[in-house]
Scaffold this motif. Structure first.
Motif, PDB file in Angstrom:
ATOM      1  N   SER A 196      31.434  30.649  46.777  1.00 50.85           N
ATOM      2  CA  SER A 196      31.302  29.197  46.701  1.00 50.85           C
ATOM      3  C   SER A 196      29.858  28.879  46.363  1.00 50.85           C
ATOM      4  N   PHE A 197      29.613  27.703  45.778  1.00 53.76           N
ATOM      5  CA  PHE A 197      28.238  27.305  45.481  1.00 53.76           C
ATOM      6  C   PHE A 197      28.143  25.798  45.334  1.00 53.76           C
ATOM      7  N   ASN A 198      26.934  25.315  45.474  1.00 53.68           N
ATOM      8  CA  ASN A 198      26.572  23.943  45.127  1.00 53.68           C
ATOM      9  C   ASN A 198      25.410  24.051  44.161  1.00 53.68           C
ATOM     10  N   PHE A 199      25.459  23.278  43.088  1.00 48.61           N
ATOM     11  CA  PHE A 199      24.432  23.342  42.055  1.00 48.61           C
ATOM     12  C   PHE A 199      23.997  21.934  41.709  1.00 48.61           C
ATOM     13  N   THR A 200      22.695  21.721  41.645  1.00 49.40           N
ATOM     14  CA  THR A 200      22.147  20.437  41.232  1.00 49.40           C
ATOM     15  C   THR A 200      21.426  20.631  39.915  1.00 49.40           C
ATOM     16  N   THR A 215      20.876  13.193  37.601  1.00 45.65           N
ATOM     17  CA  THR A 215      21.204  14.171  38.630  1.00 45.65           C
ATOM     18  C   THR A 215      22.698  14.433  38.578  1.00 45.65           C
ATOM     19  N   PHE A 216      23.030  15.695  38.431  1.00 42.28           N
ATOM     20  CA  PHE A 216      24.418  16.122  38.369  1.00 42.28           C
ATOM     21  C   PHE A 216      24.632  17.121  39.492  1.00 42.28           C
ATOM     22  N   ARG A 217      25.629  16.893  40.313  1.00 43.06           N
ATOM     23  CA  ARG A 217      25.934  17.816  41.402  1.00 43.06           C
ATOM     24  C   ARG A 217      27.295  18.448  41.154  1.00 43.06           C
ATOM     25  N   ILE A 218      27.299  19.762  41.205  1.00 45.04           N
ATOM     26  CA  ILE A 218      28.537  20.511  41.038  1.00 45.04           C
ATOM     27  C   ILE A 218      28.765  21.275  42.332  1.00 45.04           C
ATOM     28  N   SER A 219      29.909  21.050  42.950  1.00 42.35           N
ATOM     29  CA  SER A 219      30.260  21.821  44.144  1.00 42.35           C
ATOM     30  C   SER A 219      31.482  22.670  43.814  1.00 42.35           C
ATOM     31  N   ALA A 220      31.474  23.875  44.328  1.00 43.58           N
ATOM     32  CA  ALA A 220      32.552  24.817  44.054  1.00 43.58           C
ATOM     33  C   ALA A 220      32.892  25.550  45.340  1.00 43.58           C
ATOM     34  N   GLU A 221      34.156  25.493  45.715  1.00 46.59           N
ATOM     35  CA  GLU A 221      34.615  26.097  46.969  1.00 46.59           C
ATOM     36  C   GLU A 221      35.735  27.087  46.674  1.00 46.59           C
ATOM     37  N   VAL A 222      35.542  28.331  47.123  1.00 51.91           N
ATOM     38  CA  VAL A 222      36.570  29.355  46.953  1.00 51.91           C
ATOM     39  C   VAL A 222      37.547  29.265  48.108  1.00 51.91           C
ATOM     40  N   ASN A 223      38.834  29.171  47.778  1.00 55.79           N
ATOM     41  CA  ASN A 223      39.885  29.168  48.787  1.00 55.79           C
ATOM     42  C   ASN A 223      40.072  30.609  49.273  1.00 55.79           C
ATOM     43  N   PRO A 224      39.887  30.861  50.573  1.00 48.58           N
ATOM     44  CA  PRO A 224      39.980  32.245  51.060  1.00 48.58           C
ATOM     45  C   PRO A 224      41.383  32.842  50.970  1.00 48.58           C
ATOM     46  N   SER A 246      21.840  25.644  46.865  1.00 48.87           N
ATOM     47  CA  SER A 246      22.082  25.020  48.152  1.00 48.87           C
ATOM     48  C   SER A 246      22.198  26.049  49.258  1.00 48.87           C
ATOM     49  N   ASP A 247      22.334  25.543  50.469  1.00 54.93           N
ATOM     50  CA  ASP A 247      22.472  26.414  51.625  1.00 54.93           C
ATOM     51  C   ASP A 247      23.773  27.206  51.598  1.00 54.93           C
ATOM     52  N   VAL A 248      24.783  26.724  50.875  1.00 48.67           N
ATOM     53  CA  VAL A 248      26.020  27.493  50.762  1.00 48.67           C
ATOM     54  C   VAL A 248      25.725  28.835  50.104  1.00 48.67           C
ATOM     55  N   GLU A 249      24.839  28.808  49.114  1.00 47.46           N
ATOM     56  CA  GLU A 249      24.526  30.027  48.387  1.00 47.46           C
ATOM     57  C   GLU A 249      23.326  30.768  48.979  1.00 47.46           C
ATOM     58  N   ASN A 250      22.532  30.107  49.812  1.00 46.72           N
ATOM     59  CA  ASN A 250      21.336  30.721  50.367  1.00 46.72           C
ATOM     60  C   ASN A 250      21.331  30.572  51.886  1.00 46.72           C
TER      61      ASN A 250
END
Length: 159
Positions: free
Chosen positions: A22-26, A45-54, A143-147
């Protein structure tokens, strides 16, 4: 010009499983291309959020910026993952060139990393035939999701 990180060629995980993250990207820039010509260049400002379904391992994408809604839908998902030289490639129906995507729905998402940080995200759309490129000029602000180490340091009051 940046030289992006290198990944081994592993289309559709034929050479082994690829970690799905998963990631969040700005991004602070969005370019939209058609036949090699940039016809939209937005500083915003463009925000892309991506969540992997487990459970099913699909990645669900959400794009937060209405400036580009005439070119791309804001929520969609991908089921396939590959690595291919300078990118991690998410797709639907890669073997059939992304056939079956709806109007304004991306059939491919490419993630480009620079020094281990997500730096650029692109979406390929067949209907209409365009490429949307999101770029972070902040050397891949993540973002903190990735770090998770950054999140822990913040919680401990170290940053």
């Amino acid at each position: 010009m940046k030289t992006y990180d290198f990944f081994p060629v592993n289309l559709l995980e034929m050479q082994g499983e690829i970690e799905r993250k998963s990631f969040n990207f700005t991004a602070d820039n969005c370019k939209i291309w058609h036949q090699g010509n940039c016809f939209v260049d937005l500083q915003s400002t463009f925000r892309i959020s991506a969540e992997v379904n487990p459970i099913n391992k699909r990645i669900k994408i959400n794009i937060d910026n209405s400036d580009i809604s005439e070119y791309i839908i804001d929520t969609f998902s991908f089921s396939e993952i590959s690595s291919n030289r300078d990118r991690i490639l998410w797709s639907n129906n890669l073997a059939n060139s992304g056939a079956g995507a709806d109007h304004k729905e991306p059939c491919y998402m490419s993630l480009f990393y620079y020094s281990g940080r997500l730096s650029k995200v692109t979406f390929s759309i067949h209907n209409p035939e365009i490429l949307i490129e999101f770029i972070s000029n902040q050397d891949g602000k993540i973002s903190d999701v990735e770090n998770p180490l950054k999140k822990i340091a913040r919680e401990l009051g170290l940053i």
